[in-house]
Design a protein around this motif. Structure first.
Motif, PDB file in Angstrom:
ATOM      1  N   MET A   1      43.356  36.140  55.358  1.00 58.31           N
ATOM      2  CA  MET A   1      42.786  35.020  54.609  1.00 58.31           C
ATOM      3  C   MET A   1      41.828  35.512  53.517  1.00 58.31           C
ATOM      4  N   LYS A   2      41.051  36.558  53.839  1.00 61.53           N
ATOM      5  CA  LYS A   2      40.085  37.058  52.867  1.00 61.53           C
ATOM      6  C   LYS A   2      40.779  37.533  51.599  1.00 61.53           C
ATOM      7  N   GLU A   3      41.874  38.281  51.759  1.00 60.00           N
ATOM      8  CA  GLU A   3      42.606  38.769  50.587  1.00 60.00           C
ATOM      9  C   GLU A   3      43.270  37.618  49.842  1.00 60.00           C
ATOM     10  N   THR A   4      43.733  36.619  50.570  1.00 64.89           N
ATOM     11  CA  THR A   4      44.330  35.438  49.950  1.00 64.89           C
ATOM     12  C   THR A   4      43.310  34.728  49.065  1.00 64.89           C
ATOM     13  N   VAL A   5      42.089  34.603  49.567  1.00 61.79           N
ATOM     14  CA  VAL A   5      41.014  33.977  48.783  1.00 61.79           C
ATOM     15  C   VAL A   5      40.714  34.802  47.543  1.00 61.79           C
ATOM     16  N   LEU A   6      40.683  36.133  47.687  1.00 67.12           N
ATOM     17  CA  LEU A   6      40.396  37.009  46.545  1.00 67.12           C
ATOM     18  C   LEU A   6      41.471  36.869  45.466  1.00 67.12           C
ATOM     19  N   LYS A   7      42.720  36.859  45.882  1.00 70.84           N
ATOM     20  CA  LYS A   7      43.821  36.761  44.911  1.00 70.84           C
ATOM     21  C   LYS A   7      43.805  35.411  44.188  1.00 70.84           C
ATOM     22  N   LYS A   8      43.569  34.346  44.923  1.00 66.76           N
ATOM     23  CA  LYS A   8      43.523  33.024  44.301  1.00 66.76           C
ATOM     24  C   LYS A   8      42.305  32.900  43.383  1.00 66.76           C
ATOM     25  N   SER A   9      41.183  33.469  43.809  1.00 63.10           N
ATOM     26  CA  SER A   9      39.970  33.442  42.982  1.00 63.10           C
ATOM     27  C   SER A   9      40.207  34.178  41.671  1.00 63.10           C
ATOM     28  N   LEU A  10      40.846  35.337  41.752  1.00 67.29           N
ATOM     29  CA  LEU A  10      41.150  36.106  40.543  1.00 67.29           C
ATOM     30  C   LEU A  10      42.024  35.292  39.598  1.00 67.29           C
ATOM     31  N   GLU A  11      43.040  34.647  40.155  1.00 70.64           N
ATOM     32  CA  GLU A  11      43.950  33.819  39.351  1.00 70.64           C
ATOM     33  C   GLU A  11      43.186  32.711  38.625  1.00 70.64           C
ATOM     34  N   LEU A  12      42.285  32.054  39.331  1.00 70.58           N
ATOM     35  CA  LEU A  12      41.529  30.945  38.730  1.00 70.58           C
ATOM     36  C   LEU A  12      40.479  31.447  37.743  1.00 70.58           C
ATOM     37  N   PHE A  13      39.827  32.559  38.052  1.00 73.39           N
ATOM     38  CA  PHE A  13      38.840  33.114  37.133  1.00 73.39           C
ATOM     39  C   PHE A  13      39.505  33.502  35.813  1.00 73.39           C
ATOM     40  N   ILE A  14      40.693  34.089  35.912  1.00 72.60           N
ATOM     41  CA  ILE A  14      41.423  34.492  34.708  1.00 72.60           C
ATOM     42  C   ILE A  14      41.845  33.266  33.899  1.00 72.60           C
ATOM     43  N   LYS A  15      42.291  32.242  34.595  1.00 69.66           N
ATOM     44  CA  LYS A  15      42.803  31.045  33.919  1.00 69.66           C
ATOM     45  C   LYS A  15      41.697  30.190  33.311  1.00 69.66           C
ATOM     46  N   ASN A  16      40.593  30.001  34.054  1.00 70.36           N
ATOM     47  CA  ASN A  16      39.567  29.039  33.642  1.00 70.36           C
ATOM     48  C   ASN A  16      38.208  29.642  33.304  1.00 70.36           C
ATOM     49  N   GLY A  17      38.017  30.931  33.590  1.00 73.26           N
ATOM     50  CA  GLY A  17      36.728  31.555  33.308  1.00 73.26           C
ATOM     51  C   GLY A  17      35.856  31.631  34.549  1.00 73.26           C
ATOM     52  N   PHE A  18      35.022  32.635  34.612  1.00 77.59           N
ATOM     53  CA  PHE A  18      34.168  32.858  35.784  1.00 77.59           C
ATOM     54  C   PHE A  18      33.128  31.750  35.966  1.00 77.59           C
ATOM     55  N   LYS A  19      32.647  31.200  34.873  1.00 76.11           N
ATOM     56  CA  LYS A  19      31.596  30.188  34.947  1.00 76.11           C
ATOM     57  C   LYS A  19      32.122  28.849  35.453  1.00 76.11           C
ATOM     58  N   ALA A  20      33.310  28.479  35.013  1.00 75.74           N
ATOM     59  CA  ALA A  20      33.818  27.129  35.281  1.00 75.74           C
ATOM     60  C   ALA A  20      34.323  26.933  36.708  1.00 75.74           C
ATOM     61  N   VAL A  21      34.871  27.977  37.299  1.00 73.09           N
ATOM     62  CA  VAL A  21      35.500  27.841  38.616  1.00 73.09           C
ATOM     63  C   VAL A  21      34.446  27.693  39.714  1.00 73.09           C
ATOM     64  N   THR A  22      34.653  26.719  40.591  1.00 74.60           N
ATOM     65  CA  THR A  22      33.728  26.488  41.701  1.00 74.60           C
ATOM     66  C   THR A  22      34.414  26.834  43.025  1.00 74.60           C
ATOM     67  N   MET A  23      33.608  26.899  44.073  1.00 71.21           N
ATOM     68  CA  MET A  23      34.160  27.143  45.404  1.00 71.21           C
ATOM     69  C   MET A  23      35.079  25.986  45.811  1.00 71.21           C
ATOM     70  N   ASP A  24      34.730  24.783  45.386  1.00 65.34           N
ATOM     71  CA  ASP A  24      35.576  23.611  45.665  1.00 65.34           C
ATOM     72  C   ASP A  24      36.956  23.769  45.017  1.00 65.34           C
ATOM     73  N   ASP A  25      36.964  24.271  43.782  1.00 67.21           N
ATOM     74  CA  ASP A  25      38.231  24.482  43.077  1.00 67.21           C
ATOM     75  C   ASP A  25      39.136  25.440  43.852  1.00 67.21           C
ATOM     76  N   ILE A  26      38.541  26.536  44.325  1.00 66.18           N
ATOM     77  CA  ILE A  26      39.311  27.552  45.051  1.00 66.18           C
ATOM     78  C   ILE A  26      39.847  26.986  46.359  1.00 66.18           C
ATOM     79  N   ALA A  27      38.991  26.259  47.083  1.00 65.76           N
ATOM     80  CA  ALA A  27      39.414  25.651  48.351  1.00 65.76           C
ATOM     81  C   ALA A  27      40.557  24.660  48.131  1.00 65.76           C
ATOM     82  N   LYS A  28      40.441  23.856  47.094  1.00 64.43           N
ATOM     83  CA  LYS A  28      41.474  22.858  46.790  1.00 64.43           C
ATOM     84  C   LYS A  28      42.801  23.526  46.463  1.00 64.43           C
ATOM     85  N   GLU A  29      42.752  24.594  45.656  1.00 63.78           N
ATOM     86  CA  GLU A  29      43.972  25.308  45.273  1.00 63.78           C
ATOM     87  C   GLU A  29      44.662  25.928  46.482  1.00 63.78           C
TER      88      GLU A  29
END
Length: 202
Positions: A1-29
């Protein structure tokens, strides 16, 4: 699960920027609760750090497997560029990295120090091999050229001039242009033939 979270976080950070992405966004995705993420990462800053470390270690491992194992030092550059493109994705914007440097300066400085640790086996070794094998000109100042190339790759993502000037171009496109600029300045006629062939394929 930890690696899954890291990979999804990377995907969202790249797509939307480090500032914009929230923990809620990652959980929802991921279709999980935010509580599940907090079991592995106590705060967003910790998640950002873990994601950046994950990317850096993955990139370093890939580069180590490529270094010295390509047909020529020129092929090696293109292989490394390709593997980084696969890791980050082809559409990551320079502005995303600039945003990371702006909002997470201590993390950015830490990564920069780590990049310096790899300077010899990536850039300098490639230059030495290229000169020895006759693909780069004998008279180049290896230390100077290496430092210029290293500094240029950093400037793309730290200097607002580059971000504003090339805001519509991806990191992959910027790296491609920088690589061609770097190699055309140092190749021999023998090396130029290979460079032209690789540029046509890219």
């Amino acid at each position: 699960m930890k690696e899954t979270v890291l990979k999804k976080s990377l995907e969202l950070f790249i797509k939307n920027g480090f500032k914009a992405v929230t923990m809620d966004d990652i959980a929802k995705e991921l279709g999980i609760s935010k509580k599940t993420i907090y079991q592995h990462f106590s705060a967003k800053d910790e998640l950002v750090k873990a994601t950046v470390d994950y990317v850096f270690i993955s990139a370093t491992d890939k580069m180590k497997s490529i270094a010295g194992n390509c047909k020529t030092p020129i092929h090696e550059h293109f292989e490394m560029k390709s593997c980084l493109g696969d890791l980050f994705g082809q559409n990551i914007q320079a502005s995303t990295i600039y945003q990371f440097n702006k909002y997470y300066p201590k993390l950015a400085e830490r990564i920069q120090r780590k990049k310096h640790e790899n300077y010899d086996f990536t850039i300098l070794r490639n230059l030495r091999d290229g000169v020895e094998q006759g693909y780069y000109r004998k008279e180049i100042d290896i230390d100077f050229v290496g430092k210029i190339f290293f500094a240029s790759t950093t400037a793309f993502f730290n200097d607002e001039i580059f971000i504003n000037l090339q805001s519509n171009q991806s990191i992959d496109e910027l790296n491609y242009k920088l690589l061609e600029y770097h190699l055309r300045g140092i190749v021999t006629p023998k090396g130029l033939e290979i460079l032209e062939q690789l540029l046509q394929k890219s």
